[in-house]
Design an enzyme around this catalytic site. Structure first.
Site, PDB file in Angstrom:
ATOM      1  N   THR A   1       0.882  -1.172   0.000  1.00  0.00           N
ATOM      2  CA  THR A   1       0.000   0.000   0.000  1.00  0.00           C
ATOM      3  C   THR A   1       0.919   1.221   0.000  1.00  0.00           C
ATOM      4  OG1 THR A   1      -0.083   0.424   2.387  1.00  0.00           O
ATOM      5  CG2 THR A   1      -1.571  -1.273   1.538  1.00  0.00           C
ATOM      6  N   ASP A   2       0.336   2.396  -0.128  1.00  0.00           N
ATOM      7  CA  ASP A   2       1.160   3.610  -0.115  1.00  0.00           C
ATOM      8  C   ASP A   2       1.887   3.751   1.228  1.00  0.00           C
ATOM      9  OD1 ASP A   2       0.538   4.214  -2.663  1.00  0.00           O
ATOM     10  OD2 ASP A   2      -1.127   5.547  -2.154  1.00  0.00           O
ATOM     11  N   CYS A   3       1.194   3.391   2.317  1.00  0.00           N
ATOM     12  CA  CYS A   3       1.831   3.555   3.632  1.00  0.00           C
ATOM     13  C   CYS A   3       2.612   2.318   4.071  1.00  0.00           C
ATOM     14  CB  CYS A   3       0.785   3.960   4.670  1.00  0.00           C
ATOM     15  SG  CYS A   3      -0.760   3.075   4.540  1.00  0.00           S
ATOM     16  N   TYR A   4       2.308   1.153   3.484  1.00  0.00           N
ATOM     17  CA  TYR A   4       3.037  -0.087   3.804  1.00  0.00           C
ATOM     18  C   TYR A   4       3.495  -0.720   2.492  1.00  0.00           C
ATOM     19  CZ  TYR A   4       1.158   0.349   8.533  1.00  0.00           C
ATOM     20  OH  TYR A   4       0.849   0.799   9.788  1.00  0.00           O
TER      21      TYR A   4
END
Ligand code: SF4
Ligand code: SF4
Lengths: 135, 403
Positions: B138-141
């Site tokens: 994901t963008d954050c992970y």
């Protein structure tokens, strides 16, 4: 003195013959029957421990073979890993010779190696792999 | 004069609390009577050590650099499946989880050599295990894969959290069929070849407090060698079963949910187990202190193996097919003697739970209390008892309509 534990399978024709007598008299061997089933007109099976001189042991076994007795040595041993044993007693009803036994006061189990015929029945019963076949 | 937990804790602090095990209290009560025993004894310690399948542990493994979100992905500890449906780096491993490539029972009976229970044992032993995970980015992970060695020391939290432990009484398992069967109660030989039981009997925590008068939510306990707490009644908690006059249930009844810091625990009291043909699980050691608040409670703790009976259940048919009823009953004294009589036949008995380990736990807990290392807690709420109306029920299956 040497000891050897073997499984003897003999044909019905040999049931009733003085085999033990010959082992004792001719080979100076002592035979302890650890377990046995003999049914008339069928094959008999004995798990025995032979005790005697190394050379006499080999000769005695050859004598048995010459009579048509199948011999199979119990090459492996069962090892009880005391550190892994939780003393649950699950193996107790499985052991035919009471090699695994319980002190009923403390409910702690112990293993008497001399009574073990290495039938391996207990091995898969122990949930903690405390009983192991050693080759 | 009734005592309070606060008063008992004061005595522990002063070093003059009288603590005895659930075995020792039997003779004390027989000798002195309940009135005197209640006055003299402050705490009775209990213990049990047996396979408890509804056990497991959750971990926060710490964030990676760059970050990875295990939630929604897959994760294995020593190739054993973990549950990942939680936040980014929280995972749970259950005692009965198996290794990814375990043939299970496709080669019957399966050996289930290593599973979730063994992972927990290895971790508390201080060993490093292999963590392997893969997930979506994901963008954050952004990270998608992770493979590392990890031990309890590396983790932020490691908590044993068992939804159901400490069964109050249990079935005696037998096999009426003509072939060997492999069960969670062990290997059962045909034609009543053996009878396996699973309870510490007179030492078992909930058999010493049959109506849950002292053990409740927040009770501090000995758990896996460390300290833990009762956090809820366990799943399948079934207080409404038939009981004897003294409150003792005649069948499996109450259960407890417990938790505690895994980092404090030891592999002596948390052991992976493999049941041939059934699966892997975890043996859990639990000890619960019972505060002797009054005469009634001391009477409960004086319970003897002779008084506690368990139903004999056929695991070849009645158990799997949920046929009610039993083949008979036997007391724990009979079970511990080595054989029981079932319709005229002497049947050798085998244990699943370890009585001698239960004795050791009760003694250890006693020692911890008398050496001021363990204090009692007041439960914040008691667990549901006989009148709660709680009854364990079967699943009511309903047809699924497909469009
Ligand atoms: S192998 Fe196991 S079951 Fe067989 S005799 Fe030896 S201890 Fe007993
Ligand atoms: S089954 Fe295994 S753990 Fe249980 S008493 Fe026997 S050897 Fe020990």
């Amino acid at each position: 003195m040497a000891k050897k534990r073997i499984v003897l399978t003999f044909p019905p024709t040999l049931v009733g013959q003085p085999i033990t007598y010959h082992l004792v008299k001719d080979y100076d061997l002592m035979m302890n029957i650890l377990r046995g089933v003999v049914t008339p007109n069928e094959k008999g099976q004995l798990v025995v421990e032979l005790v005697g001189k190394q050379k006499a042991l080999a000769e005695g076994i050859n004598y048995l073979k010459s009579l048509g007795v199948e011999t199979q040595s119990l090459a492996h041993d069962i090892k009880w890993h005391e550190d892994k044993c939780t003393h649950c007693t699950a193996c107790i009803p499985t052991c035919p010779t009471q090699a695994m036994s319980v002190n009923r006061d403390t409910m702690e189990v112990s293993f008497i190696k001399e009574h073990c015929i290495a039938c391996e029945l207990c091995v898969s019963v122990c949930p903690f792999k405390a009983l192991e076949i050693q080759f | 004069m009734p005592k309070t937990i606060k008063e008992i804790n004061e005595k522990i602090k002063k070093g003059n609390a009288v603590v005895v095990t659930a075995e020792e209290i039997i003779d004390i009560v027989a000798e002195k009577g309940t009135k005197k025993a209640a006055k003299e004894v402050d705490i009775v310690t209990t213990g049990t050590f047996g396979p408890m399948c509804s056990s497991g542990a959750y971990f926060n493994i710490g964030h990676t650099k760059p970050r990875i979100k295990l939630g929604g992905g897959t994760c294995y500890l020593n190739d054993t499946t973990c549950y990942t449906g939680l936040a980014a780096v929280d995972i749970y491993i259950g005692a009965t989880a198996v290794q990814e490539d375990d043939p299970k029972n496709s080669v019957f009976p399966g050996v289930f050599k290593y599973g979730g229970g063994h992972v927990i044992e290895d971790l508390v032993e201080g060993k490093s295990v292999v963590l392997r995970a893969s997930t979506y980015g994901t963008d954050c992970y952004p990270r998608k894969k992770l493979e590392t060695l990890i031990s309890l020391r590396d983790m932020n939290e490691a908590v044993l959290f068992n939804p159901r432990n400490c069964y109050q009484n249990y079935n005696i398992a037998v096999n009426l069929s003509d072939k060997v069967i492999y069960t969670y109660m062990g290997t059962l030989k045909p034609h009543l070849g053996n009878a396996n039981y699973c309870s510490a009997g007179q030492l078992s925590p909930l058999l010493n407090d049959p109506l849950y008068k002292t053990i409740g939510i927040g009770t501090r306990i000995f758990l896996g060698g460390g300290e833990g707490y009762v956090v809820w009644q366990g799943t399948q908690h079934n207080p409404g079963v038939k009981r004897k006059k003294n409150g003792l249930p005649q069948t499996p009844a109450g259960t407890l949910a417990v938790m505690g810091d895994l980092k404090q625990m030891s592999s002596e009291w948390l052991r992976g187990a493999s049941f041939t043909g059934y699966g892997s699980t975890l043996n859990v050691g639990i000890g619960i202190p019972i505060p002797i608040l009054n005469e009634e409670i001391v009477k409960y703790t004086a319970v003897k193996d002779e008084d506690i009976t368990a139903p004999i259940v056929d695991y070849s048919k009645a158990y799997p097919e949920v046929v009610p009823g039993s083949v008979g009953e036997a007391s724990y004294a009979q079970l511990k003697s080595g054989s029981i009589n079932i319709s005229g036949k002497e049947v050798p008995t085998g244990g699943i739970s370890s009585y001698s380990k239960a004795v050791k736990i009760a003694q250890l807990l006693k020692k911890r209390i008398t050496s001021k290392k363990f204090y009692l807690t007041e439960p914040v709420a008691l667990i549901p008892s006989v009148k709660s109306g709680i009854n364990f029920k079967l699943l009511n299956e309903r047809p699924v309509k497909r469009k």
